[in-house]
Enzyme design. Structure first.
Site, short mmCIF file in Angstrom:
data_model
loop_
_atom_site.label_atom_id
_atom_site.label_comp_id
_atom_site.label_asym_id
_atom_site.label_seq_id
_atom_site.Cartn_x
_atom_site.Cartn_y
_atom_site.Cartn_z
N HIS A 121 -3.34 -0.52 13.39
CA HIS A 121 -4.51 -0.22 12.57
C HIS A 121 -4.99 -1.52 11.93
O HIS A 121 -4.32 -2.55 12.04
CB HIS A 121 -4.15 0.80 11.48
CG HIS A 121 -3.13 0.26 10.52
ND1 HIS A 121 -1.78 0.35 10.76
CD2 HIS A 121 -3.27 -0.42 9.36
CE1 HIS A 121 -1.12 -0.24 9.77
NE2 HIS A 121 -2.00 -0.73 8.91
N HIS B 85 -6.94 -8.10 10.67
CA HIS B 85 -5.94 -8.30 11.71
C HIS B 85 -5.21 -6.99 11.99
O HIS B 85 -5.24 -6.06 11.18
CB HIS B 85 -4.93 -9.38 11.29
CG HIS B 85 -4.05 -8.96 10.16
ND1 HIS B 85 -4.47 -9.02 8.84
CD2 HIS B 85 -2.79 -8.48 10.13
CE1 HIS B 85 -3.49 -8.59 8.06
NE2 HIS B 85 -2.46 -8.24 8.82
#
Length: 175
Positions: free
Chosen positions: A39, A124
């Site tokens: 995620h 990220h």
């Protein structure tokens, strides 16, 4: 409960991130994040009670109101920490819509007096924890093709001996 707000990865992008992770298994050692846990964290809340979780849901509604899909484009790999004990991640382009969404989520949390990790937002996807990277680099890798994220979710993080498990508590679809 331990909680965070994240942009879920769209299916095709998630599949390509999982393929990248499988390729990395051949090149480095460490604790690989399972594909269902990939995620993009927008805000890490830490420990919250039920009332604070409800406030976070309200913040999520307000932050996502009127927001459209968010472009996700991989920029390469990066690390936090040392080469022999690093967190290895896939960088995501600092698209203006993504950066704006993260800022709105954080503003709405702050407006409700909810604390969160205030480190600068660096988009990220964490791939490997406690990674031991080879000295000569990782070589050629296939990165995910650009896609659009449309689901923002409040997750509960349940720590277990073999790593964290995430449970969706509340999701908002971006229009």
């Amino acid at each position: 409960m331990r909680a965070f707000i994240a942009l879920e990865l769209p299916e095709a992008f998630a599949d390509e991130v999982a393929a990248l992770s499988r390729a990395l298994v051949e090149m480095c050692a460490g604790r690989f994040v399972s594909p269902e846990n990939h995620h993009l964290t927008l805000a890490f809340l830490g420990e919250v009670n039920e009332a604070e979780a409800r406030l976070a849901m309200d913040a999520l509604d307000a932050a996502c109101a009127g927001a459209g899909p968010v472009r996700l484009a991989a920029t390469g790999l990066g690390t936090f920490g040392r080469a022999r004990d690093a967190t290895l991640w896939l960088g995501i382009e600092k698209d203006p819509q993504l950066m704006s969404l993260a800022a709105r989520v954080r503003e709405e949390l702050a407006a409700r007096s909810l604390s969160y990790d205030e480190k600068d937002f660096l988009p990220h996807v964490t791939l490997v924890r406690r990674a031991r990277l080879p000295r000569g680099g990782l070589g050629e890798l296939a990165f995910p093709l650009p896609d659009e994220g449309v689901r923002v979710t409040l997750f509960r993080s349940i720590l277990e001996p073999d790593g964290a498990r995430y449970k969706s508590l509340y999701t908002v679809e971006l229009a």
